[in-house]
Each structure stands twice: as C-alpha cells, then as structure tokens.
Write a protein that holds these residues in place. Structure first.
Motif, PDB file in Angstrom:
ATOM      1  N   SER A   1      -5.263   3.828   3.428  1.00  0.00           N
ATOM      2  CA  SER A   1      -4.445   2.615   3.423  1.00  0.00           C
ATOM      3  C   SER A   1      -3.993   2.233   4.823  1.00  0.00           C
TER       4      SER A   1
ATOM      5  N   ARG B   1       0.841  -1.203   0.000  1.00  0.00           N
ATOM      6  CA  ARG B   1       0.000   0.000   0.000  1.00  0.00           C
ATOM      7  C   ARG B   1       0.879   1.257   0.000  1.00  0.00           C
TER       8      ARG B   1
ATOM      9  N   THR C   1      -4.862  10.212  -5.101  1.00  0.00           N
ATOM     10  CA  THR C   1      -3.574  10.080  -4.428  1.00  0.00           C
ATOM     11  C   THR C   1      -3.761  10.212  -2.928  1.00  0.00           C
TER      12      THR C   1
ATOM     13  N   ASN D   1       3.246  10.590   3.216  1.00  0.00           N
ATOM     14  CA  ASN D   1       2.777  10.870   1.865  1.00  0.00           C
ATOM     15  C   ASN D   1       3.042  12.317   1.475  1.00  0.00           C
TER      16      ASN D   1
ATOM     17  N   ALA E   1       0.977   4.194  -2.749  1.00  0.00           N
ATOM     18  CA  ALA E   1       0.738   5.582  -2.342  1.00  0.00           C
ATOM     19  C   ALA E   1       1.975   6.446  -2.594  1.00  0.00           C
TER      20      ALA E   1
ATOM     21  N   PHE F   1      -5.519   7.007  -1.450  1.00  0.00           N
ATOM     22  CA  PHE F   1      -4.586   5.921  -1.151  1.00  0.00           C
ATOM     23  C   PHE F   1      -3.802   6.216   0.125  1.00  0.00           C
ATOM     24  N   ALA F   2      -3.399   7.474   0.314  1.00  0.00           N
ATOM     25  CA  ALA F   2      -2.598   7.826   1.478  1.00  0.00           C
ATOM     26  C   ALA F   2      -3.408   7.785   2.770  1.00  0.00           C
TER      27      ALA F   2
ATOM     28  N   SER G   1       2.215   9.549  -5.156  1.00  0.00           N
ATOM     29  CA  SER G   1       2.523  10.810  -4.477  1.00  0.00           C
ATOM     30  C   SER G   1       3.715  11.518  -5.092  1.00  0.00           C
TER      31      SER G   1
END
Length: 497
Positions: A421, A297, A414, A434, A301, A417-418, A305
């Motif tokens: 996760s 993950r 983006t 991130n 990320a 995901f950060a 990023s």
C-alpha cells in the motif's frame, strides 16, 4: 546500442534479459525510476534474487516456530512456575510486547539506514533470547527473554517484507503480492516443524523428563537463527530500489548486475537528468500514513492487522488446549491433530493464496477467508463442548475451516495490504506501523484467550467471531487492491500525502 534508454529497451521486448556476455550492450539507467522498472519487469530468473526472497522469510519462520513450540509447553510452564491464568498470559504475550518496540524502531531504521544492515543485525536477538529461554530459572527470566526475542521479530518483519516487495516483479505469477504472501505458508511450515520436533522429543525423552520439553523446543530455535545469519551474510544484498532512492545509482546498478545478472550501467548524462525529490526517512513519515491517498489504505491495513491476528492467535495458540480439553485427546493425539490441521488446511490455504493472488487479487481472497472464518467460529460456538464423536468431528471440521480461511485470505494478505500500500520511501514505516498493530492485537489475544477461555468455556468462540465479522465490514467499505498496482511509482509522481 550507443545510447539506448530504458524506455527503448522496454519497448523492444516484453521482459528483461537475465544473462549477459562480455560484449553485450548494457541497458542504461538514468534515474531511480529506471531501477524500479527493471525490477518490476521481472528480472529474477536464474539469479540470487530467489534466494534473497527465501532468506527474507527466515525471521518469519523463527517467529512462528517459537509460537508453536510454546503452545505445547504452556501447561508445563504454568505448572513448573505456578502461574495464574494472568501470569501465563503475560509469559505467552511477552514476545508480542517486544515486537511492538522492535517494529517501531525497525520500520524507521529500515527506511533510514537500509534493508541490509537491519537484516543482518536482527537475528542476534533470536540467538540470545532462544538460549536464555531454554535456561530460564523462573517466569521473569522467561518473560524477559521472550521480550528480547520479540524485539528481533519486530525489527525483522518490516525489512523482510521490504525485501520481498523490492526483489519481485509487478505482475504475473510470482509477482510482488505473491512473494509477500509467501510469508504465510512459511509461517505454517514453521508451526508444523515445531509440532514435529515436539513429537520427536516426546517420543525419545524418558517419561519423567517430559517437563523439560518446552526448554528443548525453545532453545533449539538458536540453531536455525545461526544458520540464517550465515546464509544471509553469503547471499544478501541491499535492495536496489532503496539504494537508487537514496541517490546511489551506481550502487543500485552493481546490485542488479550481481543479484539479477542484468547488464546495466549508469548513463554518462544521468547527472544531467532532473531527478524528482524522494521522501527521506523520518519519524514524521508515520503520520504520513494517515494522510492523503494513504489514509484509506492505512485504515484497511490497520483493521485487518488488528482483527486477523486476534482471531488466529486465539485459535492457533489455543489449538492444543482446544483439542486436549474440549475434545478429550491425549498429548500424542493432540500433537498429531494439530500437525495435521496445520499442514492440510492452513499450509495448503497459504500455498493457494500464493498461487492465486495474481489472478484473484488480495481483496477478493481476504473476503473469502473472513467469510470462512466467521462460519467456523459460529459453528464452534454452537457445538460448544462436544458430547459425542459426531459433534467432535464437527468441531474439528470447523477448526480446519478456520485455519484454511486464515491461510487463504487474511493470514496471507494482511501483510500484502501492509507492504504494497506504500512506496519504497514509506514501506519500512508502513510495515512497522502494521506490525505494531499486529503485535498489540496478538498481545491482547494471547493474554485474553486463557482468561476468557477459563471464564466462558466454548462461549469464547462468540467473542472471536467478531474479528472476521469486523474485517468483512471494513473490506466491503474500502475496496483497495494492491496486487499488480505499481505503488513504487508514487515516489516519482510526487503524490501528495
């Protein structure tokens, strides 16, 4: 309901009641997991929770406003202070350098001392820095002021994303992924407002005083920052999920009653219920992001990023330069074109991302977004400097396609995901890590774009095209979908990392 458990309450209905009367039977909670389940069920209607979500985006708004305002002022700043391309790049990227420092400490502090305390403090960086920028006598003061503003930005983003994730339900319309993605249209709205303000001031300022336009734009940022401080003080509460994770069930229950209007009480036997150990805030948690189930993950990320802000900042920050130089537009035409492209494509793409992510998923939408951006960059590189109106129209269409792809895909997700996760105990450092990467990439982009553009001309688009290409490759290698996944449950399942 003499001793009704949360599980029984959840089984009896598909949602959570948001209003209660004095004689309503309370929902009993016994653990932090119960608090998380209540929030995940979607208890945000008719409460302050939606206001909390809106306020959480205040720092995002100011960050984007500053970028948009400076983009139009860089030519005047460069001329007034006699900056070289490298000097202009340093002034432009100073805010991202500060944000790297802010994100490092902000992510840790968000998990350590709580979301609310950090949130109330970081706006003061914006106020002081905006005023200092407006009165900067030279490039060194301007760069230092923007560095201080960057510290505020870096601190604000981890806590803002934590609030968005922890005041939202798990699935359906308006879920966590959708709320987190709201940062993207907020960003584009702020960019557009900065363009409108530039247009307004350009129209009213005397012809001989337009060189102070950038000072007025950057200084004006102090006013919304002060307003955000006042509103946050009125409406913000600590995250109930974070509070419960610290072992304060009574405090978490009080927040649920106040912000969600849910009638909850801590059960008398809560102290007798075994509580799973929750990961405590520590600097070592940054290393945890690179272990166990979090490694893939974090890789996903991390890559998004790095590549997404590199491409976007080069195009967004360079948009006025691209339009005025490559397409030979006047300042007024440049402002109007920039405003139209952001509102009609980037902003609309962001709104679609918010609406569609519960159904399509963040992974699918990011793949689509990168594909559109890759096509756009190749198109711009092939056209080069337009020689006629037809080629100019193609270049504008490619810029529009790029901005739409950014808003629809990586620009929105983006951060998804950060933020989604990692569970509550790691969310601050996860978003902080991130943001360190995002700001490092933005620093490189803002510094390199003027240099590469001067050296390569339109050939710079071939360089930028590598960003969405790399993003696509990594996405196809790692298929992780955070939307709709209960990542906070990992705190209670004691997943090893």
């Amino acid at each position: 309901m003499s001793d009704t458990t949360l599980a029984a309450s959840s089984a009896a209905s598909s949602g959570v009641t948001n209003t209660f009367s004095a004689d309503a039977q309370p929902t009993l909670i016994r653990s932090a997991a119960d608090i998380t389940r209540l929030v995940n069920q979607g208890a945000t209607k008719l409460s302050d929770a939606r206001i909390v979500v809106a306020i959480a985006l205040g720092g995002v708004f100011l960050d984007a406003y500053d970028l948009g305002g400076l983009a139009f002022g860089m030519k005047d700043i460069t001329r007034q202070f006699g900056l070289s391309p490298s000097g202009a790049g340093l002034v432009a990227s100073a805010i991202t350098l500060g944000a790297i420092v802010g994100a490092l400490f902000g992510g840790y502090l968000t998990d350590k001392i709580g979301r609310y305390r950090v949130f109330m403090a970081d706006m003061f960086f914006f106020v002081v820095a905006a005023l200092a920028c407006a009165f900067a006598p030279n490039e060194w003061v301007l760069g230092a002021s923007r560095f201080v503003m960057g510290i505020g930005v870096g601190i604000d983003l981890p806590v803002a994303m934590a609030f968005l994730a922890e005041f939202s339900k798990l699935s359906g319309r308006g879920n966590k992924a959708s709320r987190v993605a709201m940062w993207c249209p907020t960003w584009y709205a702020a960019i557009s407002i900065s363009y409108l303000l530039v247009l307004l001031l350009y129209a009213v300022l005397p012809a001989g005083q337009t060189d102070i336009l950038w000072r007025l734009i950057l200084g004006f940022g102090a006013f919304p920052a002060l307003l955000i401080i006042a509103i946050r003080h009125r409406y913000m509460n600590e995250s109930p999920v974070w509070t419960a994770n610290q072992g304060d069930l009574e405090g978490a229950a009080a927040i649920l009653r106040r912000s969600y209007n849910i009638n909850v009480e801590v059960a008398d036997d809560a102290n007798l219920t075994p509580q799973p150990p929750v990961r405590k805030a520590a600097w070592s948690n940054y290393a945890t992001l690179l272990k166990g189930v979090y490694l893939k993950r974090t890789i996903l990320a991390t890559v998004t990023s790095l590549v997404s802000p590199f491409a976007y900042n080069a195009v967004a920050f360079g948009l006025p330069v691209i339009l005025s130089t490559f397409l030979a537009q006047s300042l007024i035409s440049t402002i109007l074109f920039s405003l139209g492209l952001n509102l009609c494509f980037a902003f609309v793409g962001g709104l679609l991302a918010v609406r569609l992510v519960p159904k399509m998923g963040a992974w699918n939408m990011t793949v689509i977004g990168y594909t559109l951006q890759l096509i756009a960059m190749i198109g711009l590189a092939l056209v080069g400097r337009p020689s006629d109106s037809a080629e100019a129209a193609i270049s504008i269409a490619m810029l529009a396609l790029f901005l739409f792809g950014q808003g629809f895909g990586p620009g929105s997700h983006t951060m998804t995901f950060a933020s989604l996760s990692y569970p509550t105990s790691l969310r601050g450092v996860g978003v902080g890590f991130n943001q360190i990467l995002v700001r490092a990439s933005s620093t490189a982009s803002l510094f390199l774009f003027p240099v590469l553009s001067a050296a390569l001309g339109t050939g710079v688009f071939w360089v930028i095209a590598f960003a969405p290409l790399i993003g696509l490759i990594v996405l196809l290698a790692i298929r992780w979908e955070p939307s709709g996944y209960d990542v906070d449950a990992e705190d209670f399942e004691q997943i090893k990392a």
